[in-house]
Design a protein around this motif. Structure first.
Motif, mmCIF file in Angstrom:
data_model
loop_
_atom_site.group_PDB
_atom_site.id
_atom_site.type_symbol
_atom_site.label_atom_id
_atom_site.label_comp_id
_atom_site.label_asym_id
_atom_site.label_seq_id
_atom_site.Cartn_x
_atom_site.Cartn_y
_atom_site.Cartn_z
ATOM 1 N N PRO A 40 -4.376 4.840 -5.375
ATOM 2 C CA PRO A 40 -4.183 6.279 -5.191
ATOM 3 C C PRO A 40 -4.682 6.821 -3.854
ATOM 4 O O PRO A 40 -4.237 7.870 -3.414
ATOM 5 N N GLU A 41 -5.593 6.127 -3.200
ATOM 6 C CA GLU A 41 -6.110 6.578 -1.900
ATOM 7 C C GLU A 41 -5.340 5.963 -0.732
ATOM 8 O O GLU A 41 -5.719 6.119 0.423
ATOM 9 N N ALA A 42 -4.243 5.279 -1.018
ATOM 10 C CA ALA A 42 -3.506 4.562 0.018
ATOM 11 C C ALA A 42 -3.007 5.480 1.123
ATOM 12 O O ALA A 42 -3.113 5.151 2.304
ATOM 13 N N ALA A 43 -2.465 6.637 0.783
ATOM 14 C CA ALA A 43 -1.921 7.537 1.802
ATOM 15 C C ALA A 43 -3.006 7.979 2.786
ATOM 16 O O ALA A 43 -2.781 8.011 3.995
ATOM 17 N N ALA A 44 -4.179 8.312 2.288
ATOM 18 C CA ALA A 44 -5.283 8.720 3.167
ATOM 19 C C ALA A 44 -5.691 7.566 4.073
ATOM 20 O O ALA A 44 -6.002 7.772 5.250
ATOM 21 N N ARG A 45 -5.679 6.358 3.554
ATOM 22 C CA ARG A 45 -6.044 5.196 4.369
ATOM 23 C C ARG A 45 -4.976 4.904 5.419
ATOM 24 O O ARG A 45 -5.293 4.490 6.531
ATOM 25 N N ALA A 54 3.488 8.279 10.965
ATOM 26 C CA ALA A 54 4.498 7.225 11.089
ATOM 27 C C ALA A 54 5.677 7.724 11.914
ATOM 28 O O ALA A 54 6.080 8.875 11.806
ATOM 29 N N GLU A 55 6.239 6.853 12.743
ATOM 30 C CA GLU A 55 7.454 7.182 13.474
ATOM 31 C C GLU A 55 8.674 7.012 12.576
ATOM 32 O O GLU A 55 9.690 7.665 12.769
ATOM 33 N N LEU A 56 8.560 6.122 11.608
ATOM 34 C CA LEU A 56 9.667 5.831 10.711
ATOM 35 C C LEU A 56 9.111 5.455 9.351
ATOM 36 O O LEU A 56 8.115 4.735 9.265
ATOM 37 N N VAL A 57 9.735 5.943 8.303
ATOM 38 C CA VAL A 57 9.365 5.572 6.940
ATOM 39 C C VAL A 57 10.614 5.025 6.259
ATOM 40 O O VAL A 57 11.675 5.644 6.311
ATOM 41 N N GLU A 59 11.716 4.069 2.583
ATOM 42 C CA GLU A 59 11.313 4.175 1.180
ATOM 43 C C GLU A 59 12.243 3.286 0.368
ATOM 44 O O GLU A 59 13.454 3.444 0.423
ATOM 45 N N CYS A 60 11.678 2.356 -0.382
ATOM 46 C CA CYS A 60 12.486 1.371 -1.100
ATOM 47 C C CYS A 60 12.331 1.429 -2.611
ATOM 48 O O CYS A 60 12.957 0.648 -3.313
ATOM 49 N N ALA A 61 11.534 2.331 -3.130
ATOM 50 C CA ALA A 61 11.294 2.381 -4.572
ATOM 51 C C ALA A 61 12.293 3.270 -5.299
ATOM 52 O O ALA A 61 12.627 3.023 -6.452
ATOM 53 N N GLY A 62 12.757 4.314 -4.642
ATOM 54 C CA GLY A 62 13.692 5.233 -5.268
ATOM 55 C C GLY A 62 13.049 6.286 -6.149
ATOM 56 O O GLY A 62 13.736 7.061 -6.792
ATOM 57 N N ALA A 63 11.741 6.324 -6.167
ATOM 58 C CA ALA A 63 11.032 7.302 -6.994
ATOM 59 C C ALA A 63 10.814 8.590 -6.198
ATOM 60 O O ALA A 63 10.446 8.533 -5.020
ATOM 61 N N PRO A 64 11.029 9.757 -6.815
ATOM 62 C CA PRO A 64 10.826 11.020 -6.094
ATOM 63 C C PRO A 64 9.433 11.138 -5.472
ATOM 64 O O PRO A 64 9.296 11.642 -4.357
ATOM 65 N N ALA A 65 8.410 10.671 -6.151
ATOM 66 C CA ALA A 65 7.056 10.740 -5.597
ATOM 67 C C ALA A 65 6.931 9.888 -4.344
ATOM 68 O O ALA A 65 6.230 10.254 -3.400
ATOM 69 N N LEU A 69 5.866 11.151 -0.617
ATOM 70 C CA LEU A 69 4.787 10.472 0.109
ATOM 71 C C LEU A 69 5.275 10.060 1.488
ATOM 72 O O LEU A 69 4.594 10.294 2.485
ATOM 73 N N GLY A 70 6.447 9.470 1.568
ATOM 74 C CA GLY A 70 6.996 9.054 2.856
ATOM 75 C C GLY A 70 7.155 10.218 3.815
ATOM 76 O O GLY A 70 6.794 10.130 4.988
ATOM 77 N N LEU A 71 7.690 11.317 3.317
ATOM 78 C CA LEU A 71 7.856 12.509 4.166
ATOM 79 C C LEU A 71 6.511 13.037 4.661
ATOM 80 O O LEU A 71 6.414 13.511 5.798
#
Length: 75
Positions: A40-45, A54-57, A59-65, A69-71
């Motif tokens: 759960p702390e991954a984004a902060a890290r 990030a210059e580019l994200v 997203e490969c999971a397809g989940a709205p969350a 997160l990517g945005l």
């Protein structure tokens, strides 16, 4: 997702992978050379790892969350 990691690394970019849990995919991404952030702390890290964002994200999971997160990580 892992194919995207391999292509990005082959292009010479730095790659961060975010996973909900430490599993086989996270371990493979790390073995390929990606920085892997788990839990759960991954984004902060990730933000600490790349303060400018990030210059580019890809997203490969397809989940709205995951999309949200990517945005939030884009510079």
């Amino acid at each position: 997702g892992l194919l995207s990691v391999q292509v990005a690394l082959a292009a010479g970019t730095q790659v961060a992978v975010i996973e909900r849990w430490d599993g086989p995919r996270a371990q493979l991404a790390e073995a390929f050379g990606a920085a892997v952030f788990v839990g759960p702390e991954a984004a902060a890290r990730v933000r600490a790892w790349s303060p400018a964002g990030a210059e580019l994200v890809v997203e490969c999971a397809g989940a709205p969350a995951a999309v949200q997160l990517g945005l939030s990580l884009v510079a």
